[in-house]
Design a protein around this motif. Structure first.
Motif, PDB file in Angstrom:
ATOM      1  N   THR A   1      -4.329   5.055  -3.567  1.00  0.00           N
ATOM      2  CA  THR A   1      -4.588   4.829  -2.151  1.00  0.00           C
ATOM      3  C   THR A   1      -5.357   3.529  -1.969  1.00  0.00           C
ATOM      4  O   THR A   1      -6.579   3.466  -2.150  1.00  0.00           O
ATOM      5  CB  THR A   1      -5.387   6.001  -1.547  1.00  0.00           C
ATOM      6  N   TYR A   2      -4.608   2.484  -1.656  1.00  0.00           N
ATOM      7  CA  TYR A   2      -5.196   1.176  -1.369  1.00  0.00           C
ATOM      8  C   TYR A   2      -5.104   0.881   0.124  1.00  0.00           C
ATOM      9  O   TYR A   2      -4.214   1.388   0.817  1.00  0.00           O
ATOM     10  CB  TYR A   2      -4.464   0.063  -2.128  1.00  0.00           C
TER      11      TYR A   2
ATOM     12  N   LYS B   1       1.091   4.152  -3.013  1.00  0.00           N
ATOM     13  CA  LYS B   1       0.903   5.583  -2.751  1.00  0.00           C
ATOM     14  C   LYS B   1       2.129   6.374  -3.196  1.00  0.00           C
ATOM     15  O   LYS B   1       2.008   7.425  -3.847  1.00  0.00           O
ATOM     16  CB  LYS B   1       0.648   5.806  -1.256  1.00  0.00           C
ATOM     17  N   ARG B   2       3.302   5.881  -2.870  1.00  0.00           N
ATOM     18  CA  ARG B   2       4.555   6.583  -3.187  1.00  0.00           C
ATOM     19  C   ARG B   2       4.812   6.667  -4.687  1.00  0.00           C
ATOM     20  O   ARG B   2       5.159   7.727  -5.225  1.00  0.00           O
ATOM     21  CB  ARG B   2       5.714   5.833  -2.510  1.00  0.00           C
TER      22      ARG B   2
ATOM     23  N   CYS C   1       0.835  -1.208   0.000  1.00  0.00           N
ATOM     24  CA  CYS C   1       0.000   0.000   0.000  1.00  0.00           C
ATOM     25  C   CYS C   1       0.868   1.255   0.000  1.00  0.00           C
ATOM     26  O   CYS C   1       0.570   2.224  -0.714  1.00  0.00           O
ATOM     27  CB  CYS C   1      -0.928   0.002   1.219  1.00  0.00           C
ATOM     28  N   ARG C   2       1.936   1.243   0.802  1.00  0.00           N
ATOM     29  CA  ARG C   2       2.848   2.397   0.824  1.00  0.00           C
ATOM     30  C   ARG C   2       3.507   2.585  -0.534  1.00  0.00           C
ATOM     31  O   ARG C   2       3.664   3.714  -1.018  1.00  0.00           O
ATOM     32  CB  ARG C   2       3.913   2.217   1.911  1.00  0.00           C
TER      33      ARG C   2
ATOM     34  N   SER D   1      -4.897   5.692 -11.601  1.00  0.00           N
ATOM     35  CA  SER D   1      -4.795   7.039 -11.028  1.00  0.00           C
ATOM     36  C   SER D   1      -5.567   8.077 -11.827  1.00  0.00           C
ATOM     37  O   SER D   1      -5.695   9.228 -11.396  1.00  0.00           O
ATOM     38  CB  SER D   1      -3.321   7.465 -10.941  1.00  0.00           C
TER      39      SER D   1
ATOM     40  N   ASN E   1       0.529   7.092  -6.774  1.00  0.00           N
ATOM     41  CA  ASN E   1      -0.537   7.955  -6.269  1.00  0.00           C
ATOM     42  C   ASN E   1      -1.869   7.200  -6.190  1.00  0.00           C
ATOM     43  O   ASN E   1      -2.937   7.723  -6.531  1.00  0.00           O
ATOM     44  CB  ASN E   1      -0.687   9.204  -7.139  1.00  0.00           C
TER      45      ASN E   1
END
Length: 395
Positions: free
Chosen positions: A89-90, A83-84, A79-80, A222, A87
């Protein structure tokens, strides 16, 4: 004895990349000086910091069954990463870890497709998409592209391929086998077509995400309106040189992840425990740790493109990612080379194996019969010699 076997296996095609690699190994064992450019496998070793994490996991006794959908710590790390890098968001409930991205794709097909459902495949496509879809009851619908369009489909082509039976579209970017990378603008244009069809899901295979020379990367999930209808597939095999560790994963709507977990629970259960613990360290790492490998692939790309462009009759795009070139060799069809008739890419690829001692893969395996795939996941010295042999065999 095939009549004792199921129709399912008798109707399944053998992976032509693996078949050519096996043939190359067989010829090598016979003493022939074969250069194999058939497999998509980095020639680098797994980075030491990842190997250390695996050793620590052994010492910490991660030797029991892992959770079917993956360790929670790994799902949180994925998940991080999403996001990193993307972009996206899970939550951990949107993630399932599998035994390689290939199993991820098989799970998706098994839980999403009914008999007769159509799946759009921009061609060229990765060799296993077609057979996985077919084995799951789906109907692959290839949409042809060419070197002239950088092997990318247009919104008009996508719209024309959609029928009432269309359930999904599968694509890879960077693409195996063409190396093409879809820009955000191109994916946005395709998304505008797809937003008219809320029941069509997208499988975005991003396994080559970090081996990318374009300077940018876009996940279609995204793009506004695409998150809830996209299944993002990734893994650590290619970018982290971890092909044998067999860890892939998806980010997807929770109902799809639950279905894949149900499927996986009856087939393999959880992925390798030690490999999962090492993957936590891999996906948490700054992607810049991979720069030395990406730079090497970029340099090899430039070398191979330059050398192939010197061969008369071969047409080539400039791939922006992965570690393949996909030259169009159709100008040789209908010719006879050293007494060998060349009618198609299969003949051409076998000719190079017999006359140049270089193993490639026919483009027919990827849905484009005008091309062959050449992997440049090997040293510049070997690549230079291989292209020299090919040029000589075609002179």
């Amino acid at each position: 004895m095939n009549h004792f076997l199921s129709d399912r296996i008798n109707n399944l095609s053998t992976s032509q990349t693996l078949a050519m690699a096996a043939l190359a190994r067989e010829l090598k064992a016979q003493g022939k000086d074969i250069i194999s450019l058939s497999l998509g496998e980095p020639d680098f070793n797994t980075p030491d910091f990842i190997k250390e994490a695996a050793k620590n996991a052994i010492d910490e006794n991660y030797s029991t069954y892992s959770p079917v959908d993956g360790y929670m710590e790994l799902k949180e790390a994925i998940c991080r990463k999403f996001k990193r890098d993307n972009n996206l968001t899970y939550k951990p409930a949107n993630i399932i870890v599998s035994t390689g991205a290939k199993q991820s794709l098989y799970n998706i097909a098994q839980v999403m497709l009914n008999d007769g459902d159509e799946v759009i495949l921009p061609a060229p496509y990765w060799v296993s998409y077609f057979e996985i879809i077919k084995m799951s009851g789906g109907i692959p619908v290839a949409v042809p592209t060419s070197v002239a369009t950088d092997f990318k489909i247009t919104p008009e082509q996508l719209e024309k391929a959609i029928t009432p039976k269309t359930k999904m579209i599968w694509y890879s970017s960077p693409c195996n086998p063409s190396g093409s990378v879809y820009s955000r603008e191109e994916l946005t244009a395709l998304s505008k077509v797809l937003e008219k069809y809320p029941n069509i899901f997208v499988v975005a295979d991003e396994i080559y995400e970090h081996i990318n020379f374009s300077g940018t990367f876009c996940s279609i999930a995204s793009i506004p309106g695409m998150f809830d209808k996209t299944i993002t597939v990734n893994g650590v095999a290619k970018a982290f040189a971890m092909t044998g560790w067999r860890i892939g994963y998806i980010g997807a709507p929770e109902f799809i992840v639950k279905a894949c977990t149900k499927m996986q629970g009856q087939v393999t259960s959880g992925a390798n425990s030690i490999a999962q613990r090492a993957t936590i360290t891999a996906v948490d790492a700054d992607p810049n740790v991979l720069k030395y490998m990406v730079d090497a692939f970029h340099s090899r790309r430039d070398l191979v493109v330059k050398l192939i462009q010197e061969i008369p009759g071969v047409k080539l795009n400039i791939p922006e990612g992965a570690f393949y070139v996909f030259p169009d060799v159709s100008s040789f069809f209908g010719q006879t080379l050293r007494g060998t008739p060349i009618n198609n890419a299969d003949d051409f690829s076998m000719y190079l194996l017999s006359q140049a001692n270089v193993a490639t893969v026919t483009g027919d395996a990827f849905g484009n019969p005008d091309c062959i795939r050449i992997s440049y996941a090997t040293s510049e010295t070997i690549l230079t010699e291989a292209i020299r042999r090919i040029k000589e065999a075609l002179a």
